[in-house]
Design a protein around this motif. Structure first.
Motif, mmCIF file in Angstrom:
data_model
loop_
_atom_site.group_PDB
_atom_site.id
_atom_site.type_symbol
_atom_site.label_atom_id
_atom_site.label_comp_id
_atom_site.label_asym_id
_atom_site.label_seq_id
_atom_site.Cartn_x
_atom_site.Cartn_y
_atom_site.Cartn_z
ATOM 1 N N GLU A 131 24.736 -0.358 -36.713
ATOM 2 C CA GLU A 131 24.694 -1.418 -35.708
ATOM 3 C C GLU A 131 24.199 -2.730 -36.316
ATOM 4 O OE1 GLU A 131 22.408 -2.201 -31.401
ATOM 5 O OE2 GLU A 131 21.949 -0.437 -32.636
ATOM 6 N N TRP A 132 24.878 -3.799 -35.951
ATOM 7 C CA TRP A 132 24.450 -5.152 -36.333
ATOM 8 C C TRP A 132 23.525 -5.655 -35.238
ATOM 9 C CZ3 TRP A 132 24.158 -8.328 -40.300
ATOM 10 C CH2 TRP A 132 24.060 -9.710 -40.114
ATOM 11 N N VAL A 133 22.245 -5.831 -35.567
ATOM 12 C CA VAL A 133 21.228 -6.155 -34.568
ATOM 13 C C VAL A 133 20.898 -7.642 -34.633
ATOM 14 C CG1 VAL A 133 18.874 -5.691 -33.798
ATOM 15 C CG2 VAL A 133 20.271 -3.834 -34.717
ATOM 16 N N THR A 134 21.130 -8.344 -33.543
ATOM 17 C CA THR A 134 20.799 -9.766 -33.476
ATOM 18 C C THR A 134 19.620 -10.039 -32.554
ATOM 19 O OG1 THR A 134 22.445 -10.069 -31.713
ATOM 20 C CG2 THR A 134 23.152 -10.492 -33.985
ATOM 21 N N LEU A 147 19.488 -7.807 -38.383
ATOM 22 C CA LEU A 147 19.221 -6.620 -39.183
ATOM 23 C C LEU A 147 20.403 -5.660 -39.049
ATOM 24 C CD1 LEU A 147 15.535 -5.868 -38.095
ATOM 25 C CD2 LEU A 147 16.228 -6.688 -40.345
ATOM 26 N N TRP A 148 20.544 -4.808 -40.037
ATOM 27 C CA TRP A 148 21.454 -3.677 -39.919
ATOM 28 C C TRP A 148 20.634 -2.455 -39.527
ATOM 29 C CZ3 TRP A 148 26.542 -3.704 -39.612
ATOM 30 C CH2 TRP A 148 27.290 -4.717 -40.229
ATOM 31 N N ALA A 149 21.064 -1.742 -38.494
ATOM 32 C CA ALA A 149 20.410 -0.508 -38.062
ATOM 33 C C ALA A 149 21.343 0.665 -38.336
ATOM 34 C CB ALA A 149 20.063 -0.571 -36.582
ATOM 35 N N VAL A 150 20.859 1.635 -39.102
ATOM 36 C CA VAL A 150 21.641 2.827 -39.423
ATOM 37 C C VAL A 150 21.021 3.999 -38.672
ATOM 38 C CG1 VAL A 150 22.535 4.306 -41.248
ATOM 39 C CG2 VAL A 150 22.162 1.870 -41.702
#
Length: 230
Positions: A131-134, A147-150
């Motif tokens: 997920e690309w977290v803004t 952030l990138w969330a894996v």
């Protein structure tokens, strides 16, 4: 006799008020004492392996970096997925630059993050989503976005958060950490930010608990004195 009655009555009412919070203090304190802090931090779930930097004559001199990227405040050499890169900072902005060509390679794309996560993850699950977290979720605190969330498909619901600008693993989150965070909220009585250990509500509750304990001690000695006189 009248003073003892008043102290006993106050002791009972204070006990009703502070009893629930005292129970929450004990439950949360027990959790913190039983579950090791390194487990809460998720150290066992992920780590970025240290890759030694070998001499490489083809690296771009740092002086050239200053010419190409004005305003650099710091430069750090590191290895990213077997590739030598410079991490440069221009004030508050961080980015990655290829050590050979000098080209900017950040923000990192999804495939790069998946590769970093595969290299870091030490659990037994598989990736169920990236997920690309803004908008930063509560569990990453004040860490800067995006952030990138894996997310991993396993019992602990592990999520690894990576910076797209530096490739750093900035947070490890899993169910034991989330329970810790939830109980920590009750432990310090900060129900919004869960960070202020000197808030007014906690001070009032602590002072009330002290009054409760002292009144109980007074009643104990009073009762002992009455029995001796009797």
């Amino acid at each position: 006799m009248q003073s003892a009655f008043r102290v006993r009555r106050a002791h009972q009412w204070i006990g009703l008020v502070i009893g629930v919070q005292a129970l929450l203090w004990m439950i949360s304190g027990l959790y913190m004492a039983v579950v090791p802090l390194e487990v809460i931090h998720g150290d066992h779930l992920a780590h970025l392996p240290a890759q030694p930097l070998a001499p490489a004559p083809g690296r771009l001199p740092q002086a050239r970096l200053h010419e190409r990227y004005p305003g650099i405040t710091s430069i750090r050499m590191k290895n990213l997925l077997g590739r030598d890169v410079y991490e440069i900072r221009q004030g508050a902005q961080a980015s990655l630059v290829d050590a050979g060509s000098g080209d900017r390679i950040s923000p990192l794309e999804r495939d790069d993050i998946v590769a970093l996560a595969d290299a870091a993850y030490a659990g037994e699950g598989s990736i169920r989503g990236v997920e690309w977290v803004t908008r930063a979720p509560r569990e990453v605190g004040a860490r800067p976005v995006p952030l990138w969330a894996v997310h991993y498909d396993e019992a602990g619901r592990t999520t690894l958060y990576f910076s797209p600008h530096t490739g750093d693993l900035v947070a490890r989150r899993h169910e034991l950490w989330r329970w810790f965070d939830f109980l920590w909220m009750f432990h310090i009585m900060d129900y919004e930010e869960r960070e202020d250990v000197n808030n007014t509500l906690l001070r009032v509750a602590s002072a009330t608990g002290l009054v409760f304990a002292l009144s109980g001690v007074w009643l104990l000695f009073y009762s002992i004195g009455r029995r001796r006189r009797a």
